[in-house]
Structure formats: structure tokens, C-alpha cells
Design an enzyme around this catalytic site. Structure first.
Site, PDB file in Angstrom:
ATOM      1  N   TYR A   1      24.163  47.250  44.922  1.00  0.00           N
ATOM      2  CA  TYR A   1      24.410  46.264  43.864  1.00  0.00           C
ATOM      3  C   TYR A   1      23.431  45.087  43.994  1.00  0.00           C
ATOM      4  CZ  TYR A   1      28.946  48.667  43.301  1.00  0.00           C
ATOM      5  OH  TYR A   1      29.950  49.588  43.120  1.00  0.00           O
TER       6      TYR A   1
ATOM      7  N   LYS B   1      29.215  49.411  50.799  1.00  0.00           N
ATOM      8  CA  LYS B   1      28.970  50.866  50.744  1.00  0.00           C
ATOM      9  C   LYS B   1      27.567  51.214  51.224  1.00  0.00           C
ATOM     10  CE  LYS B   1      31.820  50.717  46.592  1.00  0.00           C
ATOM     11  NZ  LYS B   1      31.409  49.539  45.817  1.00  0.00           N
TER      12      LYS B   1
HETATM   13  N1  LIG Z   1      31.843  53.514  43.903  1.00  0.00           N
HETATM   14  C1  LIG Z   1      31.192  53.625  42.759  1.00  0.00           C
HETATM   15  O1  LIG Z   1      30.362  54.534  42.546  1.00  0.00           O
HETATM   16  C2  LIG Z   1      31.480  52.632  41.680  1.00  0.00           C
HETATM   17  C3  LIG Z   1      31.009  52.867  40.378  1.00  0.00           C
HETATM   18  C4  LIG Z   1      31.335  51.949  39.384  1.00  0.00           C
HETATM   19  C5  LIG Z   1      32.084  50.835  39.716  1.00  0.00           C
HETATM   20  N2  LIG Z   1      32.517  50.610  41.004  1.00  0.00           N
HETATM   21  C6  LIG Z   1      33.323  49.402  41.380  1.00  0.00           C
HETATM   22  O2  LIG Z   1      34.363  49.212  40.423  1.00  0.00           O
HETATM   23  C7  LIG Z   1      34.197  47.927  39.828  1.00  0.00           C
HETATM   24  C8  LIG Z   1      34.706  47.908  38.391  1.00  0.00           C
HETATM   25  O3  LIG Z   1      34.070  48.862  37.579  1.00  0.00           O
HETATM   26  P1  LIG Z   1      33.061  48.451  36.416  1.00  0.00           P
HETATM   27  O4  LIG Z   1      32.130  47.436  36.928  1.00  0.00           O
HETATM   28  O5  LIG Z   1      32.556  49.740  35.870  1.00  0.00           O
HETATM   29  O6  LIG Z   1      33.890  47.740  35.301  1.00  0.00           O
HETATM   30  P2  LIG Z   1      35.377  47.528  34.743  1.00  0.00           P
HETATM   31  O7  LIG Z   1      36.143  46.670  35.672  1.00  0.00           O
HETATM   32  O8  LIG Z   1      35.945  48.836  34.336  1.00  0.00           O
HETATM   33  O9  LIG Z   1      35.005  46.709  33.409  1.00  0.00           O
HETATM   34  C9  LIG Z   1      34.220  45.533  33.466  1.00  0.00           C
HETATM   35  C10 LIG Z   1      33.905  45.092  32.044  1.00  0.00           C
HETATM   36  O10 LIG Z   1      35.110  44.706  31.395  1.00  0.00           O
HETATM   37  C11 LIG Z   1      34.988  43.362  30.980  1.00  0.00           C
HETATM   38  N3  LIG Z   1      36.275  42.709  31.226  1.00  0.00           N
HETATM   39  C12 LIG Z   1      36.865  42.516  32.424  1.00  0.00           C
HETATM   40  N4  LIG Z   1      38.046  41.911  32.275  1.00  0.00           N
HETATM   41  C13 LIG Z   1      38.210  41.700  30.955  1.00  0.00           C
HETATM   42  C14 LIG Z   1      39.216  41.079  30.186  1.00  0.00           C
HETATM   43  N5  LIG Z   1      40.313  40.588  30.756  1.00  0.00           N
HETATM   44  N6  LIG Z   1      39.060  41.035  28.830  1.00  0.00           N
HETATM   45  C15 LIG Z   1      37.950  41.563  28.243  1.00  0.00           C
HETATM   46  N7  LIG Z   1      36.956  42.146  28.926  1.00  0.00           N
HETATM   47  C16 LIG Z   1      37.077  42.218  30.275  1.00  0.00           C
HETATM   48  C17 LIG Z   1      33.887  42.745  31.814  1.00  0.00           C
HETATM   49  O11 LIG Z   1      33.303  41.667  31.118  1.00  0.00           O
HETATM   50  P3  LIG Z   1      32.548  40.412  31.803  1.00  0.00           P
HETATM   51  O12 LIG Z   1      31.813  40.915  33.016  1.00  0.00           O
HETATM   52  O13 LIG Z   1      31.658  39.918  30.718  1.00  0.00           O
HETATM   53  O14 LIG Z   1      33.578  39.382  32.178  1.00  0.00           O
HETATM   54  C18 LIG Z   1      32.954  43.919  31.977  1.00  0.00           C
HETATM   55  O15 LIG Z   1      32.161  44.082  30.812  1.00  0.00           O
HETATM   56  C19 LIG Z   1      32.685  47.680  39.979  1.00  0.00           C
HETATM   57  O16 LIG Z   1      32.329  46.357  39.739  1.00  0.00           O
HETATM   58  C20 LIG Z   1      32.457  48.149  41.380  1.00  0.00           C
HETATM   59  O17 LIG Z   1      32.903  47.203  42.318  1.00  0.00           O
HETATM   60  C21 LIG Z   1      32.228  51.517  41.978  1.00  0.00           C
END
Ligand SMILES: NC(=O)c1ccc[n+]([C@@H]2O[C@H](COP(=O)([O-])OP(=O)(O)OC[C@H]3O[C@@H](n4cnc5c(N)ncnc54)[C@H](OP(=O)(O)O)[C@@H]3O)[C@@H](O)[C@H]2O)c1
Length: 282
Positions: A53, A78
Site C-alpha cells: 500500500y 502483509k
Molecule cells: N488483502 C487484500 O488483498 C485486500 C484487498 C482489498 C482490500 N483489502 C483491505 O480491506 C480494506 C477495505 O477494502 P476496500 O479498500 O476495497 O474498500 P471498502 O471498505 O469496501 O470501500 C471503501 C470505499 O467506500 C467509501 N466509503 C466508506 N465508508 C463510506 C460511507 N460511510 N459512506 C459512503 N461511502 C463510504 C470510501 O470512500 P472514501 O475513501 O472517499 O471515504 C471508499 O471509496 C482495504 O483498505 C484494505 O485494508 C485487502
């Protein structure tokens, strides 16, 4: 007690806060520093980052300047998915510790069982050898728990059959309508906690009509419904947000989805059908 400080217990007895703050795609520098600082101020005590990241330095700075004792924050990072050479593991781990400016990690995960440009290819021997390096680091006390991410049932079984330590966690894509029933069940049946990454489908599920109408009934937002759904399934969500309003809204999860509505949610089709999936997610 807030859900942010309630805990699940891992298979080695260690407690992990039930909601983690995700940091993927939060740029290093002020954006990541402010997001993590705000999350900690608003009560999150569990932060999820990764070497790839490229924001570990700002995440670590926010933690170290938060005024909260390090031992009161649960910190995950990770090992890059591309590292399939056991001889490189210690160097990557030490770089992550240095980036985060910390002496230990609460949880260290193998980011994926395959390099990201070879999704689905088997690396059984390599994953086992890398896992044995994580076991060594675990035994030094520099990592409190070790786990995996994006592992399907085959990849998990490879470790269960051949390694000494059962992974504490498998972090996989998991959201309403996309709960990877086979991989989730295999992990849970073997005492491995499932962590839900992309619990909002990286925001692709926010306009789903069924989620929207159900959220209205509970007078909550779609993200709040989506996160609470994950927790009620015994899975640990990792919502990511950069907006302070979103970070705060995602802490308000103290409501209960009825059994009937959980059944509806668990039977739903993919709430974010345009979201990218690979063939190992099943
Ligand atoms: N291990 C892996 O391979 C892997 C892969 C993907 C993700 N991850 C982990 O999982 C975490 C979460 O997954 P993700 O980053 O894909 O995203 P997510 O949590 O599924 O979604 C994030 C998105 O939703 C928006 N959002 C969040 N809360 C909101 C709310 N209350 N109202 C409206 N919009 C909202 C955010 O906007 P804003 O940012 O503009 O606030 C962002 O655009 C990652 O950050 C990472 O730590 C791990």
C-alpha cells in the site's frame, strides 16, 4: 462497549477488535496520516495496512503520534504476494517494522498465495516455505499472530497438512452477496477467523436497491448495514474511508439485523456485480 473495542478471539487466544480500519489506496503522506489519526480519535483500535500500500510510514506515524499506547492498537501488515522466496521474508518483515516504526506486529499476513500477475497459479511449496519463515518470526514474539490472505481452500489445506501453526486469519473479499461460501466455511471449520476485505465492495455496493431499502427500514446507511451484516456472520470487516464523515459513520454499528433479514442478506446475489472477481474466490 462499542463494537470497535469488542473483540473476536483468535485460535491462539489473542483478542482482535471486531472492526478494522482499512488503508488500501490511501496515499502516503498527509492523507494516510489524517485518515488513520481520525480513525484512532473516533475509536478504531485496529488498523490494516500492507507493504504494497506504500503508506506504512504515515500509518506508523499516525499511530505513534496518537497518544494511544502501542499495545492498545491492533496493527496488521502483509508480506507482498510476489515474495515467494523464503530467503526474502525476514528482510521484507524488517522493512515493514521500520516503516511502521514499531517493534512488533499484531498480525502479519501472506498477501496472496500467488503473485498478483499470476492469480490462481499454485505455489504450494513456496507458500509452505514462506509460511515457515512466518512461524519463525512468530516464535521470536515480533509477530503476535500470523495469517494469510486471498487463500482458497486448497491453499489453506496445503498449510494445514504440512505446517506447524494453523493460520489465525484468512483475509478475503467478502461483502453482502459475495461471501465466498466455500472458502469461508473451510476457514471457519478449521478455526481460522475470516476477515472481510472490501466489505463495501470498494464502494460498488452502495447503490444496490435491496441494500438501500433494507437500510431505510433500520434507519441506517447502506455502509452501516453492510458492515453490521459482516459482523453478525462472525466475520471481521475492514472498512476503508478517507472522508472523516465516512470514517465516523462506519463506527455507528450498534443495531441488530433480524434473523429474517440476515437470511435475506445471506441469500442475496452479488450486490456489486460489476466488481472484479477472480476464479479462486468461491
Ligand atoms: N488483502 C487484500 O488483498 C485486500 C484487498 C482489498 C482490500 N483489502 C483491505 O480491506 C480494506 C477495505 O477494502 P476496500 O479498500 O476495497 O474498500 P471498502 O471498505 O469496501 O470501500 C471503501 C470505499 O467506500 C467509501 N466509503 C466508506 N465508508 C463510506 C460511507 N460511510 N459512506 C459512503 N461511502 C463510504 C470510501 O470512500 P472514501 O475513501 O472517499 O471515504 C471508499 O471509496 C482495504 O483498505 C484494505 O485494508 C485487502
Amino acid at each position: 462497549m462499542s463494537l470497535l473495542t469488542e473483540t473476536f478471539t483468535l485460535n491462539n487466544g489473542i483478542k482482535i477488535p471486531k472492526v478494522g480500519f482499512g488503508t488500501w489506496q490511501i496515499p502516503d503522506g498527509d492523507t494516510a496520516y489524517n485518515a488513520v489519526s481520525n480513525a484512532l480519535k473516533l475509536g478504531y483500535r485496529h488498523i490494516d495496512t500492507a507493504y504494497v500500500y506504500r503508506n506504512e510510514k504515515s500509518v506508523g506515524k499516525a499511530i505513534n503520534e496518537s497518544g494511544i499506547a502501542r499495545e492498545d492498537i491492533y496493527l496488521t501488515s502483509k508480506l507482498p504476494a510476489e515474495v515467494k522466496n523464503a530467503g526474502q521474508v525476514a528482510d521484507y518483515f524488517n522493512e515493514t517494522l521500520s516503516n511502521l516504526d514499531t517493534d512488533y506486529l499484531d498480525l502479519y499476513l501472506i498477501h496472496a498465495p500467488w503473485p498478483l500477475n499470476q492469480v490462481g497459479t499454485r505455489f504450494d511449496q513456496e507458500n509452505l516455505a514462506v509460511w515457515k519463515e512466518l512461524e519463525k518470526l512468530y516464535k521470536t514474539g515480533k509477530i503476535k499472530s500470523i495469517g494469510i490472505s486471498n487463500f482458497d481452500a486448497h491453499d489453506v489445506k496445503n498449510l494445514l497438512d504440512n505446517a506447524e501453526i494453523v493460520p489465525a486469519v484468512n483475509q478475503i473479499m467478502y461483502y453482502a452477496g459475495f461471501t465466498q461460501p466455500e472458502n469461508t466455511k473451510f476457514a471457519q471449520d478449521n478455526g481460522i477467523l475470516v476477515e472481510a476485505y472490501s466489505p463495501l465492495a470498494t464502494d460498488d455496493l452502495l447503490n444496490n436497491p435491496t441494500m438501500t431499502s433494507l437500510a431505510k427500514q433500520y434507519t441506517v446507511s447502506v455502509p452501516q448495514l453492510a458492515l453490521r451484516f459482516v459482523i453478525q456472520n462472525g466475520v471481521l470487516p475492514l472498512p476503508k474511508a478517507t472522508s472523516k464523515t465516512h470514517i465516523e459513520a462506519n463506527t455507528e454499528l450498534d443495531f441488530t439485523i433480524s434473523d429474517a433479514d440476515m437470511t435475506t442478506l445471506n441469500a442475496m446475489q452479488d450486490t456489486a456485480p460489476t466488481h472484479y472477481h477472480n476464479a479462486t474466490e468461491k
